[in-house]
Design an enzyme around this catalytic site. Structure first.
Site, PDB file in Angstrom:
ATOM      1  N   HIS A   1      39.255  37.564  33.346  1.00 29.28           N
ATOM      2  CA  HIS A   1      39.971  38.879  33.224  1.00 29.28           C
ATOM      3  C   HIS A   1      41.388  38.743  33.309  1.00 29.28           C
ATOM      4  CE1 HIS A   1      36.051  41.413  34.440  1.00 29.28           C
ATOM      5  NE2 HIS A   1      36.233  40.954  33.062  1.00 29.28           N
TER       6      HIS A   1
ATOM      7  N   ASP B   1      44.237  39.931  34.819  1.00 26.85           N
ATOM      8  CA  ASP B   1      44.721  40.144  36.232  1.00 26.85           C
ATOM      9  C   ASP B   1      44.479  38.802  37.130  1.00 26.85           C
ATOM     10  OD1 ASP B   1      42.127  41.022  36.427  1.00 26.85           O
ATOM     11  OD2 ASP B   1      42.443  41.580  38.708  1.00 26.85           O
ATOM     12  N   HIS B   2      43.656  37.726  36.298  1.00 27.97           N
ATOM     13  CA  HIS B   2      43.612  36.370  36.885  1.00 27.97           C
ATOM     14  C   HIS B   2      44.042  35.193  36.122  1.00 27.97           C
ATOM     15  CE1 HIS B   2      40.744  37.876  40.101  1.00 27.97           C
ATOM     16  NE2 HIS B   2      40.719  38.937  39.636  1.00 27.97           N
TER      17      HIS B   2
ATOM     18  N   HIS C   1      37.715  33.691  36.680  1.00 28.89           N
ATOM     19  CA  HIS C   1      37.229  34.302  35.463  1.00 28.89           C
ATOM     20  C   HIS C   1      38.313  34.594  34.545  1.00 28.89           C
ATOM     21  CE1 HIS C   1      38.036  37.729  38.214  1.00 28.89           C
ATOM     22  NE2 HIS C   1      37.795  38.509  37.065  1.00 28.89           N
TER      23      HIS C   1
ATOM     24  N   HIS D   1      42.319  41.813  46.538  1.00 28.63           N
ATOM     25  CA  HIS D   1      41.975  42.372  45.486  1.00 28.63           C
ATOM     26  C   HIS D   1      41.818  43.771  45.596  1.00 28.63           C
ATOM     27  CE1 HIS D   1      40.017  43.217  41.244  1.00 28.63           C
ATOM     28  NE2 HIS D   1      40.831  42.170  40.727  1.00 28.63           N
TER      29      HIS D   1
ATOM     30  N   HIS E   1      29.906  39.149  38.814  1.00 27.52           N
ATOM     31  CA  HIS E   1      30.877  39.894  38.335  1.00 27.52           C
ATOM     32  C   HIS E   1      30.390  40.397  37.195  1.00 27.52           C
ATOM     33  CE1 HIS E   1      34.609  42.179  38.387  1.00 27.52           C
ATOM     34  NE2 HIS E   1      35.449  41.165  37.446  1.00 27.52           N
TER      35      HIS E   1
END
Length: 315
Positions: A63, A65-66, A61, A269, A139
């Site tokens: 976001h 932090d990814h 996805h 995570h 999510h």
């Protein structure tokens, strides 16, 4: 045959001194695959010796932090004179943002970079020996997980039976039988492959969720997985926070793994609030297994940990 998982980044949205944002490197017999690419992933790859031979990046996805490691990774590959194409696979609606990340700062890679959108329930990468399939996750944004599933292997060849019971002389006939061909012997007898070759043996399966609430889709996707890598951002004491942010607790991840029949569960995570006590998450997952009498293994990997995934019938 190598199937090695290297945990490059195991933190939640906020990194810590010990844990970088989400990134997972998989080496499958020389094919190098990257799942998510949090900030600084290229440095983690150097630090932990995975090398830069990857050919595919799979994004769960959008976001930060990814995905915020994509510009640095793309540029680092360019500075190392890369010529081979790189493919980036993301969920529906991600192509525009992923392209912007590839070209961040006006950078135009000198090697081909392809960005694909893949819907959950489809195949992102197909090889003769394995597939990378997608599945729906739960999510706060469009998201999906990935399953690397190897094809079945040939059954074991019973050399003793072939030679001693059936009188088949060693030689090319063995290879033909193992390949599924019938063989006619000198005395006119015809030996069928199933007489000396056992049933197909399962390959290995690794499932990676990215960020998600526990879901039936994950249970089905991770059915009998050798390794399930699942969101375990919170401990049970913060279960309300897990629900409100669409993450999972370690105990919830363990319940998914148990219902899926996964052999091992890696909890990732990890929220920065557990920076000094990640062992709490591991304990809660193991206790959840024990309560249900489930003989599985649960652990919290550290950044840089490597795991060789064995075949289901090994040992």
């Amino acid at each position: 045959m190598t199937l090695r998982v290297t945990f490059l980044g195991t933190s939640g949205a906020v990194p810590t001194v010990e844990r970088a944002p989400s990134a997972l490197h998989v080496n499958r017999e020389g094919d190098e695959l990257l799942f998510d690419c949090g900030e600084g992933t290229q440095r983690q790859m150097m630090r932990y010796g995975t090398g830069f031979g990857l050919s595919h990046v799979f994004v769960t996805h959008l976001h930060g932090d990814h995905v915020l490691g994509i510009p640095g990774l793309v540029q680092s590959l360019d500075f190392n004179d890369r010529e081979e194409a790189l493919a980036i696979h993301g969920p529906p609606g991600s192509k525009r943002t992923l392209r912007q990340l590839v070209h961040a700062g006006g950078h135009d890679p000198s090697y081909p970079v392809r960005v694909d959108e893949v819907r959950p329930g489809n195949v992102a990468l197909a090889r003769e020996e394995y597939q990378v399939r997608t599945f729906e996750t739960d999510h706060r944004t469009t998201s999906m997980g990935f399953v690397l599933a190897e094809a079945d292997r040939k059954g074991r060849f019973d050399r003793e039976k072939a030679e001693e019971e059936l009188g088949i002389p060693p030689g090319p006939a063995y290879g033909r039988l193992h390949a599924g061909e019938a063989v006619e012997l000198g005395d006119g007898r015809v030996v069928q492959p199933e007489e000396v070759v056992g049933p197909p043996r399962p390959g290995r399966t690794v499932a990676y969720t990215g960020d998600t609430r526990p879901s039936e889709a994950t249970v089905e996707a991770a059915r009998d997985a050798d390794l399930l890598i699942h969101d375990a951002t919170f401990a049970s004491e913060d279960a309300d926070r897990a629900r409100s942010t669409a993450h999972s607790t370690a105990a919830e991840a363990a319940d998914v793994a148990r219902r899926a029949g996964a052999n091992r569960l890696a909890l990732t995570h990890i929220s920065s609030r557990y920076a000094a006590r990640a062992g709490l998450l591991e304990s809660e997952a193991r206790e959840a297994f024990e309560r249900e009498g489930y003989d599985g293994d649960a652990f919290v990997p550290d950044d840089g940990d490597e795991l060789e995934v064995p075949f289901p019938d090994a040992g």
